[in-house]
Design an enzyme around this catalytic site. Structure first.
Site, PDB file in Angstrom:
ATOM      1  N   GLY A 181      -1.428  -2.666  -3.310  1.00 48.51           N
ATOM      2  CA  GLY A 181      -0.857  -2.072  -2.203  1.00 48.51           C
ATOM      3  C   GLY A 181       0.691  -2.027  -2.309  1.00 48.51           C
ATOM      4  N   GLU A 232       5.051  -7.933  -1.241  1.00 50.47           N
ATOM      5  CA  GLU A 232       3.714  -7.582  -0.578  1.00 50.47           C
ATOM      6  C   GLU A 232       3.725  -6.198   0.156  1.00 50.47           C
ATOM      7  OE1 GLU A 232       0.580  -7.797  -0.304  1.00 50.47           O
ATOM      8  OE2 GLU A 232      -0.202  -9.685  -0.359  1.00 50.47           O
ATOM      9  N   ASP A 233       2.788  -5.572   0.338  1.00 50.70           N
ATOM     10  CA  ASP A 233       2.771  -4.274   1.093  1.00 50.70           C
ATOM     11  C   ASP A 233       2.609  -4.865   2.579  1.00 50.70           C
ATOM     12  OD1 ASP A 233       0.139  -5.406   0.704  1.00 50.70           O
ATOM     13  OD2 ASP A 233      -0.777  -3.379   0.731  1.00 50.70           O
ATOM     14  N   ASP A 288      -1.284  -9.840   6.774  1.00 48.13           N
ATOM     15  CA  ASP A 288      -2.031  -9.714   7.807  1.00 48.13           C
ATOM     16  C   ASP A 288      -2.536 -11.164   8.496  1.00 48.13           C
ATOM     17  OD1 ASP A 288      -4.866  -9.306   9.416  1.00 48.13           O
ATOM     18  OD2 ASP A 288      -4.613  -7.364   8.549  1.00 48.13           O
ATOM     19  N   PHE A 296      -4.949  -1.252  12.058  1.00 45.56           N
ATOM     20  CA  PHE A 296      -5.099  -0.803  10.779  1.00 45.56           C
ATOM     21  C   PHE A 296      -4.292   0.383  10.356  1.00 45.56           C
ATOM     22  CE2 PHE A 296      -7.093   0.976   6.806  1.00 45.56           C
ATOM     23  CZ  PHE A 296      -7.286  -0.167   6.107  1.00 45.56           C
ATOM     24  N   VAL A 297      -3.503   0.311   9.158  1.00 46.73           N
ATOM     25  CA  VAL A 297      -2.551   1.093   8.667  1.00 46.73           C
ATOM     26  C   VAL A 297      -2.784   1.640   7.175  1.00 46.73           C
ATOM     27  CG1 VAL A 297      -0.616   0.584  10.213  1.00 46.73           C
ATOM     28  CG2 VAL A 297      -1.001  -0.539   8.112  1.00 46.73           C
ATOM     29  N   ARG A 334      -3.449   5.985  -0.682  1.00 50.01           N
ATOM     30  CA  ARG A 334      -2.133   5.294  -1.136  1.00 50.01           C
ATOM     31  C   ARG A 334      -1.205   5.900  -1.379  1.00 50.01           C
ATOM     32  NH1 ARG A 334      -3.942  -0.119  -2.175  1.00 50.01           N
ATOM     33  NH2 ARG A 334      -6.099  -0.381  -2.878  1.00 50.01           N
TER      34      ARG A 334
HETATM   35  P1  XMP Z   1      -4.422 -11.130   4.583  1.00 48.34           P
HETATM   36  O1  XMP Z   1      -4.993 -11.042   5.685  1.00 48.34           O
HETATM   37  O2  XMP Z   1      -4.840 -11.937   3.501  1.00 48.34           O
HETATM   38  O3  XMP Z   1      -4.462  -9.663   4.108  1.00 48.34           O
HETATM   39  O4  XMP Z   1      -2.779 -11.261   4.939  1.00 48.34           O
HETATM   40  C1  XMP Z   1      -3.391  -9.236   3.151  1.00 48.34           C
HETATM   41  C2  XMP Z   1      -4.045  -8.066   2.497  1.00 48.34           C
HETATM   42  O5  XMP Z   1      -5.205  -7.209   3.207  1.00 48.34           O
HETATM   43  C3  XMP Z   1      -4.906  -5.841   3.121  1.00 48.34           C
HETATM   44  N1  XMP Z   1      -4.573  -5.196   4.479  1.00 48.34           N
HETATM   45  C4  XMP Z   1      -4.727  -3.878   4.815  1.00 48.34           C
HETATM   46  N2  XMP Z   1      -4.799  -2.880   4.096  1.00 48.34           N
HETATM   47  N3  XMP Z   1      -4.267  -1.674   5.937  1.00 48.34           N
HETATM   48  C5  XMP Z   1      -4.601  -1.874   4.666  1.00 48.34           C
HETATM   49  O6  XMP Z   1      -4.662  -0.716   3.965  1.00 48.34           O
HETATM   50  C6  XMP Z   1      -4.204  -2.656   6.849  1.00 48.34           C
HETATM   51  O7  XMP Z   1      -3.874  -2.639   7.707  1.00 48.34           O
HETATM   52  C7  XMP Z   1      -4.332  -4.068   6.131  1.00 48.34           C
HETATM   53  N4  XMP Z   1      -4.226  -5.317   6.747  1.00 48.34           N
HETATM   54  C8  XMP Z   1      -4.603  -6.109   5.455  1.00 48.34           C
HETATM   55  C9  XMP Z   1      -3.840  -5.612   2.274  1.00 48.34           C
HETATM   56  O8  XMP Z   1      -4.435  -5.438   0.766  1.00 48.34           O
HETATM   57  C10 XMP Z   1      -3.082  -7.050   2.196  1.00 48.34           C
HETATM   58  O9  XMP Z   1      -2.183  -7.164   0.978  1.00 48.34           O
HETATM   59 MG    MG Z   2      -2.258  -5.808  -0.530  1.00 45.64          MG
END
Ligand code: XMP
Ligand code: MG
Length: 185
Positions: A48, A102-103, A106, A156-157, A169
Site C-alpha cells: 500500500g 504506512e498508507d 485502521d 473503506f478507501v 492501487r
Molecule cells: P490495520 O487495521 O491493521 O490495517 O491498522 C492496516 C492495513 O489494512 C489495510 N487497510 C485498508 N486498505 N482501504 C484499503 O485499501 C482501506 O480503507 C483500508 N483500511 C485498512 C491496509 O493494507 C493497511 O496497511
Molecule cells: Mg498496508
C-alpha cells in the site's frame, strides 16, 4: 472523474492528488527538520505505501536509507487484526533512527506488529509516518504515530497505493466506498 467503479464496488472522490502532494511536501519538510544530521532509515510497508513512499522520499533532502517490509494478513474490506509474518525487515536497525511509512492506519494492529519486530533490534528511535489514519477505527494507542497526512472517517478507501481486492492501487487520487442507500419500504 468523481465517481468510479472498482470491481463490484462504487467509489467517490475523497482526496485529489494535488492535495495529497501538498500534504506530502509539508510532511517532508517537517521530517527534514526533525532528522537533520541523523541519517534515518525509512521502511515502507508494502504494497500500500509504494506511491506515498516514493513521493515522500522525493521531498527528503537529508542523508537517509530506504527499505521495504511486507506483512501478510487476511484479505477483504475488513481489517482482520490477525497478522501472520513480516518479510524483508532490514536486520541492522540497532541504534538507528527508524521511520515506518504506512498508507493507512485502521485498527492499528498491523503497525503494532511491525513495531514489535523493529523494537527487537534495539533501534535508537522509532516513528511512524502514515498518509491516512482512521481515528475512530484505532483499537490500540500508537505513541510512535508522529506524522499523519489526513484523518478520515471509518470508511473503506481505494487509490494511491490502496486496493480493493488487488485493484485500484494505480489510481492517482483516493476514493471512498459509496454507502448503499437502504431500501425504504
Ligand atoms: P490495520 O487495521 O491493521 O490495517 O491498522 C492496516 C492495513 O489494512 C489495510 N487497510 C485498508 N486498505 N482501504 C484499503 O485499501 C482501506 O480503507 C483500508 N483500511 C485498512 C491496509 O493494507 C493497511 O496497511
Ligand atoms: Mg498496508
Amino acid at each position: 472523474m468523481h465517481n468510479i467503479q472498482v470491481a463490484d464496488k462504487a467509489f467517490e472522490l475523497l482526496l485529489e492528488n494535488d492535495n495529497i502532494a501538498k500534504r506530502t511536501r509539508l510532511i517532508g519538510i517537517q521530517i527534514n527538520l526533525d532528522y537533520e544530521n541523523r541519517c534515518p532509515i525509512f521502511i515502507g510497508v508494502l504494497n500500500g505505501s509504494f506511491l506515498f513512499m516514493a513521493d515522500l522520499l522525493k521531498e527528503i533532502n537529508i542523508s537517509c536509507e530506504i527499505g521495504f517490509v511486507k506483512v501478510s494478513s487476511y484479505k477483504g474490506t475488513e481489517s482482520s487484526g490477525t497478522i501472520k509474518q513480516t518479510f524483508g525487515l532490514p536486520e541492522d536497525l540497532h541504534n538507528r533512527d527508524v521511520i515506518i511509512v504506512e498508507d493507512i492506519v485502521d485498527t492499528g494492529f498491523t503497525l503494532k506488529y511491525i513495531l514489535s519486530e523493529v523494537y527487537k533490534q534495539n533501534p535508537a528511535s522509532v516513528k511512524v509516518c502514515s498518509l491516512l489514519l482512521k481515528p475512530t477505527a484505532l483499537q490500540t494507542p500508537i505513541d510512535e504515530l508522529e506524522y499523519v497526512g489526513f484523518e478520515i472517517a471509518n470508511e473503506f478507501v481505494v487509490g494511491y497505493g490502496l486496493d480493493y481486492d488487488g485493484l485500484g492501487r494505480n489510481l492517482i487520487d483516493i476514493y471512498r466506498a459509496k454507502t448503499v442507500a437502504p431500501n425504504l419500504p
